[in-house]
Design an enzyme around this catalytic site. Structure first.
Site, PDB file in Angstrom:
ATOM      1  N   TYR A  23      66.796 -29.954 -80.970  1.00  0.00           N
ATOM      2  CA  TYR A  23      68.155 -30.483 -81.004  1.00  0.00           C
ATOM      3  C   TYR A  23      69.013 -29.950 -79.871  1.00  0.00           C
ATOM      4  O   TYR A  23      70.223 -29.824 -80.003  1.00  0.00           O
ATOM      5  CB  TYR A  23      68.800 -30.133 -82.363  1.00  0.00           C
ATOM      6  CG  TYR A  23      69.598 -31.266 -82.937  1.00  0.00           C
ATOM      7  CD1 TYR A  23      69.001 -32.255 -83.707  1.00  0.00           C
ATOM      8  CD2 TYR A  23      70.967 -31.378 -82.699  1.00  0.00           C
ATOM      9  CE1 TYR A  23      69.723 -33.300 -84.230  1.00  0.00           C
ATOM     10  CE2 TYR A  23      71.699 -32.427 -83.207  1.00  0.00           C
ATOM     11  CZ  TYR A  23      71.084 -33.379 -83.974  1.00  0.00           C
ATOM     12  OH  TYR A  23      71.801 -34.417 -84.493  1.00  0.00           O
ATOM     13  N   LYS A  82      57.222 -27.629 -91.573  1.00  0.00           N
ATOM     14  CA  LYS A  82      55.986 -28.380 -91.291  1.00  0.00           C
ATOM     15  C   LYS A  82      54.948 -27.405 -90.750  1.00  0.00           C
ATOM     16  O   LYS A  82      54.332 -27.606 -89.697  1.00  0.00           O
ATOM     17  CB  LYS A  82      56.315 -29.509 -90.291  1.00  0.00           C
ATOM     18  CG  LYS A  82      55.216 -30.528 -90.096  1.00  0.00           C
ATOM     19  CD  LYS A  82      55.020 -31.466 -91.269  1.00  0.00           C
ATOM     20  CE  LYS A  82      53.863 -32.414 -90.995  1.00  0.00           C
ATOM     21  NZ  LYS A  82      53.493 -33.200 -92.194  1.00  0.00           N
ATOM     22  N   ASP A  98      57.786 -33.747 -95.012  1.00  0.00           N
ATOM     23  CA  ASP A  98      57.550 -35.153 -95.361  1.00  0.00           C
ATOM     24  C   ASP A  98      57.527 -35.360 -96.876  1.00  0.00           C
ATOM     25  O   ASP A  98      58.172 -36.254 -97.413  1.00  0.00           O
ATOM     26  CB  ASP A  98      56.279 -35.699 -94.678  1.00  0.00           C
ATOM     27  CG  ASP A  98      55.119 -34.719 -94.661  1.00  0.00           C
ATOM     28  OD1 ASP A  98      55.281 -33.576 -95.142  1.00  0.00           O
ATOM     29  OD2 ASP A  98      54.033 -35.088 -94.172  1.00  0.00           O
ATOM     30  N   ASP A 100      69.119 -32.410 -90.126  1.00  0.00           N
ATOM     31  CA  ASP A 100      69.889 -33.573 -89.693  1.00  0.00           C
ATOM     32  C   ASP A 100      69.437 -34.807 -90.476  1.00  0.00           C
ATOM     33  O   ASP A 100      70.245 -35.549 -91.043  1.00  0.00           O
ATOM     34  CB  ASP A 100      69.649 -33.764 -88.183  1.00  0.00           C
ATOM     35  CG  ASP A 100      70.410 -34.942 -87.604  1.00  0.00           C
ATOM     36  OD1 ASP A 100      71.565 -35.155 -88.002  1.00  0.00           O
ATOM     37  OD2 ASP A 100      69.833 -35.649 -86.751  1.00  0.00           O
ATOM     38  N   ASP A 115      71.222 -36.840 -94.145  1.00  0.00           N
ATOM     39  CA  ASP A 115      71.596 -38.258 -94.211  1.00  0.00           C
ATOM     40  C   ASP A 115      70.813 -38.970 -95.318  1.00  0.00           C
ATOM     41  O   ASP A 115      71.334 -39.844 -96.014  1.00  0.00           O
ATOM     42  CB  ASP A 115      71.349 -38.961 -92.862  1.00  0.00           C
ATOM     43  CG  ASP A 115      72.484 -38.726 -91.852  1.00  0.00           C
ATOM     44  OD1 ASP A 115      73.195 -37.714 -91.987  1.00  0.00           O
ATOM     45  OD2 ASP A 115      72.659 -39.557 -90.932  1.00  0.00           O
TER      46      ASP A 115
HETATM   47 MG    MG Z   1      73.241 -36.487 -88.081  1.00  0.00          MG
END
Ligand code: MG
Ligand code: NAI
Length: 332
Positions: free
Chosen positions: A121, A167, A201, A225, A229
């Site tokens: 990021y 992960k 996942d 992130d 959402d």
């Molecule tokens: Mg975002």
């Protein structure tokens, strides 16, 4: 008196921030709000999306309330959000998601604690003839402080369990380090809390099918992130997800959503996420009674069966805020 730097930004940013400042001004007279520009308006004024005087105003304030900015697609765009997170050393992103609109029956009330400074990021990408390589740094110190923050927040908010989402089956060294740090912290300072871990996942699937299984989730930057959402989507959409960027000395509170150009200027953006972000800011500044009044008066609107436009209702941004203020009046 606390001084707050208000950064409306662009798109729906100014609309939702305007609603949240109406609520703040009603709930306390102990805040001094001053506005600074960021994003497109700042670029037009100064040639920078995060001008030096804006970052100075943020640094000089007790906390900040930010709306959203639109990313420019051109090469050389320097994200003002990534920049202020870095310059103010806001290493943790707290993202609570709760089902308050009840558009689904999901028993969701979780807190995502997202690493906010590194991972995938940082816009650190290198091009060569064959393609692009993206740098993904996972450092022990960043893992340690985000895990510590998650444990502290779990205790502070009376939560019971912390799940590390990673992960490490594929990214054995980097996510493996994160998981190792988490397990060490669980052993040394995890008393009274339950610790679990899960691959990102399958965690995503479980968040949809069994949201009640999650309490505090601690995770790396990009996973946080995306998962935040996803969680917001389950409870009605991005209009319901507040967030707090936290450092040791500075803080910036904002809705988790972006500038929503598709609905900007229509007066229909849901200000709930930004109002709840303002409540998080009140809590952080020590105004816990005022914070719970804001949360309660916001949730009451939905409990009364009223709805914002994004979840099928007819309340625009200002009308929704009128309702919040009306509920607030009976509490003050
Ligand atoms: Mg975002
Ligand atoms: P977005 O979060 O702006 O919008 C996604 C969808 O959710 C849209 O359909 C939008 O209408 C809806 N939505 C978002 N907030 C809402 C609200 N409060 N009420 C009702 N509906 C809402 O994400 P998108 O479309 O991917 O990005 C748009 C722009 O925002 C991009 O330029 C992106 O880079 C930027 N962005 C900025 C962020 C920030 O400033 N912190 C964070 C995320 C994206």
């Amino acid at each position: 008196m606390k001084s707050i730097c208000v950064l409306p930004g662009d798109g729906i940013g100014p609309e939702v921030v305007g609603c949240a400042t109406r609520v703040l001004e009603r709930v306390t007279d102990q805040l001094e709000l001053h506005t600074a520009d960021i994003g497109r308006a700042a670029f037009h004024r100064s040639g920078e999306h995060l001008p030096t005087d804006t970052i100075a105003a943020m640094e000089a304030s007790d906390s900040c309330l930010f709306g959203a900015v639109t990313s420019d697609e051109g090469a050389g765009y320097d994200s003002p959000v990534l920049r202020f997170r870095k310059e103010l050393d806001l290493f943790a992103n707290l993202r609570p998601v709760k089902n308050i609109a009840k558009v689904s029956t999901a028993a969701m009330d979780l807190l995502i604690v997202r690493e906010n400074t590194e991972g995938l990021y940082t816009m650190n990408e290198h091009e060569d003839d064959a393609g692009v390589t993206t740098m993904r740094r996972v450092s022990r110190s960043a893992c340690e402080r985000i895990v510590e923050k998650a444990i502290d927040e779990a205790r502070r908010t009376g939560r019971k369990s912390v799940c590390c989402v990673h992960k490490a089956n594929v990214l054995r060294k980097s996510d493996g380090l994160f998981l190792q740090v988490f397990r060490d912290a669980a052993r040394t300072r995890g008393q009274g809390l339950k610790f679990t871990d899960q691959l990102v996942d399958s965690a995503a699937a479980k968040m949809v099918t069994r949201p009640e299984a999650f309490d505090v989730v601690v995770t790396l930057n990009l996973y946080g992130d995306i998962l935040s959402d996803l969680a917001a989507g389950i409870v009605g959409g991005l209009g319901f997800a507040p967030s707090g960027n936290m450092g040791d000395r500075r803080s910036v509170f904002e809705p988790a959503h972006g500038s929503a150009p598709d609905i900007a200027g229509k007066g229909i953006a849901n200000p709930t996420a930004t109002i709840l972000a303002a409540a998080m800011m009140l809590d952080h500044l020590g105004f816990s009674v005022e914070a719970s009044h804001v949360r309660e008066s916001t949730e009451q609107v939905y409990r009364k069966g009223l709805r914002t436009v994004d979840v099928g209702g007819n309340l625009g941004s200002e009308k929704f805020t009128d309702r919040v203020l009306c509920n607030l009046k009976s509490m003050l």
